[in-house]
Enzyme design. Structure first.
Site, PDB file in Angstrom:
ATOM      1  N   ASP A 123      51.277  31.958  57.273  1.00  0.00           N
ATOM      2  CA  ASP A 123      49.880  31.995  56.816  1.00  0.00           C
ATOM      3  C   ASP A 123      49.082  30.865  57.472  1.00  0.00           C
ATOM      4  OD1 ASP A 123      50.456  34.089  54.736  1.00  0.00           O
ATOM      5  OD2 ASP A 123      51.765  32.492  54.034  1.00  0.00           O
ATOM      6  N   HIS A 140      52.599  32.888  48.773  1.00  0.00           N
ATOM      7  CA  HIS A 140      52.559  33.740  49.974  1.00  0.00           C
ATOM      8  C   HIS A 140      52.273  35.167  49.496  1.00  0.00           C
ATOM      9  CE1 HIS A 140      53.428  35.519  53.811  1.00  0.00           C
ATOM     10  NE2 HIS A 140      54.435  36.234  53.314  1.00  0.00           N
TER      11      HIS A 140
HETATM   12  P1  NAD Z   1      64.683  44.174  57.673  1.00  0.00           P
HETATM   13  O1  NAD Z   1      64.797  45.304  56.716  1.00  0.00           O
HETATM   14  O2  NAD Z   1      64.499  44.451  59.126  1.00  0.00           O
HETATM   15  O3  NAD Z   1      65.971  43.252  57.550  1.00  0.00           O
HETATM   16  C1  NAD Z   1      66.438  42.790  56.325  1.00  0.00           C
HETATM   17  C2  NAD Z   1      67.934  42.614  56.454  1.00  0.00           C
HETATM   18  O4  NAD Z   1      68.380  41.996  55.249  1.00  0.00           O
HETATM   19  C3  NAD Z   1      68.698  43.939  56.604  1.00  0.00           C
HETATM   20  O5  NAD Z   1      69.587  43.873  57.704  1.00  0.00           O
HETATM   21  C4  NAD Z   1      69.437  44.065  55.285  1.00  0.00           C
HETATM   22  O6  NAD Z   1      70.676  44.727  55.388  1.00  0.00           O
HETATM   23  C5  NAD Z   1      69.619  42.581  54.931  1.00  0.00           C
HETATM   24  N1  NAD Z   1      69.982  42.330  53.548  1.00  0.00           N
HETATM   25  C6  NAD Z   1      69.630  43.037  52.442  1.00  0.00           C
HETATM   26  N2  NAD Z   1      70.231  42.504  51.347  1.00  0.00           N
HETATM   27  C7  NAD Z   1      70.948  41.444  51.782  1.00  0.00           C
HETATM   28  C8  NAD Z   1      71.792  40.506  51.133  1.00  0.00           C
HETATM   29  N3  NAD Z   1      72.038  40.575  49.823  1.00  0.00           N
HETATM   30  N4  NAD Z   1      72.377  39.552  51.883  1.00  0.00           N
HETATM   31  C9  NAD Z   1      72.175  39.482  53.205  1.00  0.00           C
HETATM   32  N5  NAD Z   1      71.390  40.354  53.891  1.00  0.00           N
HETATM   33  C10 NAD Z   1      70.799  41.318  53.174  1.00  0.00           C
HETATM   34  O7  NAD Z   1      63.528  43.211  57.114  1.00  0.00           O
HETATM   35  P2  NAD Z   1      62.743  42.058  57.879  1.00  0.00           P
HETATM   36  O8  NAD Z   1      61.558  42.653  58.518  1.00  0.00           O
HETATM   37  O9  NAD Z   1      63.688  41.243  58.672  1.00  0.00           O
HETATM   38  O10 NAD Z   1      62.165  41.228  56.618  1.00  0.00           O
HETATM   39  C11 NAD Z   1      63.028  40.522  55.767  1.00  0.00           C
HETATM   40  C12 NAD Z   1      62.250  39.936  54.594  1.00  0.00           C
HETATM   41  O11 NAD Z   1      61.321  38.957  55.038  1.00  0.00           O
HETATM   42  C13 NAD Z   1      61.420  40.963  53.794  1.00  0.00           C
HETATM   43  O12 NAD Z   1      61.528  40.696  52.419  1.00  0.00           O
HETATM   44  C14 NAD Z   1      60.000  40.688  54.280  1.00  0.00           C
HETATM   45  O13 NAD Z   1      59.043  41.096  53.317  1.00  0.00           O
HETATM   46  C15 NAD Z   1      60.049  39.186  54.416  1.00  0.00           C
HETATM   47  N6  NAD Z   1      59.008  38.556  55.235  1.00  0.00           N
HETATM   48  C16 NAD Z   1      58.508  37.362  54.801  1.00  0.00           C
HETATM   49  C17 NAD Z   1      57.574  36.688  55.564  1.00  0.00           C
HETATM   50  C18 NAD Z   1      57.009  35.362  55.110  1.00  0.00           C
HETATM   51  O14 NAD Z   1      56.093  34.845  55.762  1.00  0.00           O
HETATM   52  N7  NAD Z   1      57.487  34.757  54.035  1.00  0.00           N
HETATM   53  C19 NAD Z   1      57.146  37.235  56.776  1.00  0.00           C
HETATM   54  C20 NAD Z   1      57.666  38.463  57.191  1.00  0.00           C
HETATM   55  C21 NAD Z   1      58.611  39.118  56.399  1.00  0.00           C
HETATM   56  C1  LMR Z   2      53.830  38.866  56.136  1.00  0.00           C
HETATM   57  O1  LMR Z   2      53.050  38.053  55.634  1.00  0.00           O
HETATM   58  O2  LMR Z   2      53.615  39.405  57.233  1.00  0.00           O
HETATM   59  C2  LMR Z   2      55.110  39.201  55.394  1.00  0.00           C
HETATM   60  O3  LMR Z   2      55.157  38.562  54.151  1.00  0.00           O
HETATM   61  C3  LMR Z   2      55.353  40.655  55.292  1.00  0.00           C
HETATM   62  C4  LMR Z   2      54.440  41.303  54.292  1.00  0.00           C
HETATM   63  O4  LMR Z   2      54.951  42.009  53.419  1.00  0.00           O
HETATM   64  O5  LMR Z   2      53.229  41.114  54.395  1.00  0.00           O
END
Ligand code: NAD
Ligand code: LMR
Length: 332
Positions: free
Chosen positions: A158, A186
């Site tokens: 952010d 967030h």
């Molecule tokens: P994705 O679906 O591509 O990958 C997630 C992975 O986590 C998968 O491989 C899945 O099998 C694995 N997983 C599920 N449960 C698990 C567990 N108990 N232990 C270990 N691994 C496990 O998703 P992504 O795009 O990589 O996003 C991951 C997370 O990050 C989501 O919750 C998304 O919303 C979040 N995210 C947060 C931010 C932020 O700024 N905070 C930014 C982008 C995404």
């Molecule tokens: C983001 O800010 O891009 C991530 O937290 C993914 C989402 O769900 O927005």
């Protein structure tokens, strides 16, 4: 130098795929710090994770001393120095991040418990999986033997989005914008704030507000653009942000490990002592400065005006509600 043990969860997912190369080549812990990579995902993803491990090896990077794929948190977190907790379900179009609470929060309860049992007590943890602040709260709560200040949640994405918006508005490079702050969650209630930001325009250091000269933009369009950016990426890509998320994780952990210098950066950290009037025992994003090797200090004494107070309290209220819902979910 001895290797440090770095856990990345969700290691077979899309963020991890963008993150691993940077961690493995020294962008986070420094160009002379060897790493052991502990890659955690769930059992059905082990074949995919095997392919990721082959690729890490095939990068032939000298800092990588060991790569361990596993579906067992007790193996992944054993003696860990740092954990990047990415593994969780991402949201889809039309959802708020807090809609993921039910699906994801127990992952962080279990991982907190595993860390409590087997990780180093000095472990540094950043939670990325959404809803990130509340998952980080739960993770810390279920790891009572590890100090609360060792836990954080990612709001650097952010902050980077906010910096980029200001740079774009002024037509200057992003690294000429400093001290943009994210307060709170967030989520779409977060408060991106340029009140203390500085910019460099035509070689001169200025307060961001006096360079922007557009209070309406600063208090309206700028804030809502940053608040909604994640949803806009999902609407366009049909997948949540990954490249920019990985880039933000690198920035967050690098600054925590190597120090942020004089810059303020944003991290969601454990709130206590009623700092800035924020309720205690929340993972709230504050402006912080970090010294090398891990001490995070919330920046004190920033002057808060009434319009800022309202926005800071609104996002705090949402965090209290999320925290209470998460605690109820974990007790079931
Ligand atoms: P994705 O679906 O591509 O990958 C997630 C992975 O986590 C998968 O491989 C899945 O099998 C694995 N997983 C599920 N449960 C698990 C567990 N108990 N232990 C270990 N691994 C496990 O998703 P992504 O795009 O990589 O996003 C991951 C997370 O990050 C989501 O919750 C998304 O919303 C979040 N995210 C947060 C931010 C932020 O700024 N905070 C930014 C982008 C995404
Ligand atoms: C983001 O800010 O891009 C991530 O937290 C993914 C989402 O769900 O927005």
């Amino acid at each position: 130098m001895d290797p440090i043990r770095v856990v990345i969860t969700g290691a077979a997912g899309q963020i991890a795929y963008s993150l691993l190369h940077s961690v493995a080549k020294g962008d986070v812990f420094g160009k002379d710090q060897p790493v052991e990579l502990m890659l955690l995902d769930i059992e059905p993803m082990m074949t995919v994770l095997g392919g990721v491990v082959m690729e890490v090896m095939d990068c032939s990077l000298p800092l990588v001393r060991n790569v361990v794929p596993t579906a067992d948190p007790m193996v992944a977190f054993k003696d860990a120095d740092v954990a990047m907790l990415v593994g969780a379900m991402p949201r889809r179009e039309g959802m708020e991040r807090k809609d993921l609470l039910k699906a994801n929060v127990k992952i962080f309860k279990a991982q907190g418990q595993a860390m409590d049992d087997v990780a180093k007590k000095t472990i540094k943890v950043v939670v990325v999986g959404n809803p990130a602040n509340t998952n980080a709260f739960i993770c810390a709560k279920y790891a009572p033997s590890i100090p609360k200040e060792n836990f954080s949640a990612l709001t650097r994405l952010d902050q980077n989005r906010a910096q980029a918006q200001v740079a774009n508005k002024l037509g200057i490079p992003c690294n000429d914008v400093n001290n943009c702050i994210i307060w709170g969650n967030h989520s779409s209630t977060q408060f991106p704030d340029v009140s203390y930001a500085t910019v460099k325009v035509a070689g001169k250091e200025l307060e961001a507000n006096s360079a922007i000269k557009d209070d309406h933009w600063v208090r309206n369009d700028f804030i809502s653009t940053v608040q909604k950016r994640g949803a806009c990426v999902i609407a366009a890509r049909k997948l949540s942000s990954a490249m920019s998320a990985a880039n933000a994780i690198v920035d967050h952990v690098r600054d925590w490990w190597q120090g942020s210098g004089d810059r303020m950066v944003s991290m969601a950290v454990w709130s206590n002592d009623n700092k800035y009037g924020i309720a205690s025992e929340l993972m709230y994003s504050f402006p912080v400065k970090t010294a090398a090797k891990g001490k995070i200090e919330i920046v004190n004494g920033l002057k808060i005006e009434e319009w800022q107070r309202e926005r800071m309290d609104l996002t705090c209220k949402e965090l209290v509600e999320e925290r209470d819902a998460a605690l109820a979910e974990c007790e079931e």
